[in-house]
Design an enzyme around this catalytic site. Sequence first.
Site, PDB file in Angstrom:
ATOM      1  N   ILE A  65     -68.710   6.704  35.251  1.00 21.27           N
ATOM      2  CA  ILE A  65     -68.447   7.224  33.909  1.00 21.27           C
ATOM      3  C   ILE A  65     -67.102   6.627  33.505  1.00 21.27           C
ATOM      4  O   ILE A  65     -66.123   6.707  34.250  1.00 21.27           O
ATOM      5  CB  ILE A  65     -68.427   8.769  33.882  1.00 21.27           C
ATOM      6  CG1 ILE A  65     -68.164   9.285  32.456  1.00 21.27           C
ATOM      7  CG2 ILE A  65     -67.427   9.362  34.856  1.00 21.27           C
ATOM      8  CD1 ILE A  65     -68.343  10.802  32.299  1.00 21.27           C
ATOM      9  N   SER A  66     -67.066   5.980  32.359  1.00 21.71           N
ATOM     10  CA  SER A  66     -65.879   5.221  31.959  1.00 21.71           C
ATOM     11  C   SER A  66     -64.663   6.124  31.743  1.00 21.71           C
ATOM     12  O   SER A  66     -64.782   7.315  31.455  1.00 21.71           O
ATOM     13  CB  SER A  66     -66.146   4.451  30.664  1.00 21.71           C
ATOM     14  OG  SER A  66     -67.062   3.406  30.871  1.00 21.71           O
ATOM     15  N   GLN A  67     -63.500   5.519  31.895  1.00 20.20           N
ATOM     16  CA  GLN A  67     -62.250   6.190  31.562  1.00 20.20           C
ATOM     17  C   GLN A  67     -62.294   6.611  30.087  1.00 20.20           C
ATOM     18  O   GLN A  67     -62.686   5.817  29.224  1.00 20.20           O
ATOM     19  CB  GLN A  67     -61.098   5.214  31.799  1.00 20.20           C
ATOM     20  CG  GLN A  67     -59.726   5.740  31.457  1.00 20.20           C
ATOM     21  CD  GLN A  67     -58.659   4.662  31.627  1.00 20.20           C
ATOM     22  OE1 GLN A  67     -58.952   3.533  32.015  1.00 20.20           O
ATOM     23  NE2 GLN A  67     -57.429   5.005  31.314  1.00 20.20           N
TER      24      GLN A  67
END
Length: 216
Positions: A65-67
């Site tokens: 899950i992206s920053q």
Amino acid sequence: MELSDSFRHKGLRHRLVREIERKGITDRNVLEAIGKVPRHLFMDSSFVNMAYKDQAFPIGQGQTISQPYTVAVQTSLLDVHPGDRILEIGTGSGYQAAVLYEMGASVFSIERQKRLYQKTSRLLASMGYKDVRLFLGDGYEGLPAYAPFDKIIVTAAVDEVPSSLLMQIKTGGLLVVPLGEHSQTMTRIKRLSDDDFEKETFGEFAFVPMLKGIAK
């Protein structure tokens, strides 16, 4: 799955929004959307206590899950308006799709990992994001049957933009993609005409590579 979103979660989310704002995100609509989406529900239980740190985390199947800051950058570059038809390449956890949906976009999203696609489909439906349209497929091919799109967002790294995706942006539309093999430069491409494109770059980021085909 417990779909709780407590006052504590909301407080942590508010703090995350302020942190992203301090890092330079100025689009109020993006900040408001990130403030609405309960990121902790998109993460595995072992990482839930860290959900509102501005970091990327594993979500299984070799994906992350992206920053939140990266999500905010890509979303800001898309210049999202209510009613925009947006194609997302790489559904992952579904967090980015939820942010776009909260901004009023009509979201189409492709995931190549079958298990992740099934898990995220159930999650988004349970959270009320039933109108986000998910597809199990190869992101390199896009969704030609639903094209053209106002905007396309690619959430994995590519060496060069697949021509099939460029052809699925409407004239005047935008594509945001991290370009590069070892490190990626965030790139925004605007389609000016049938075969004329304009490119801008916006700094270095790190993404997992985009892979071809469908993983059963």
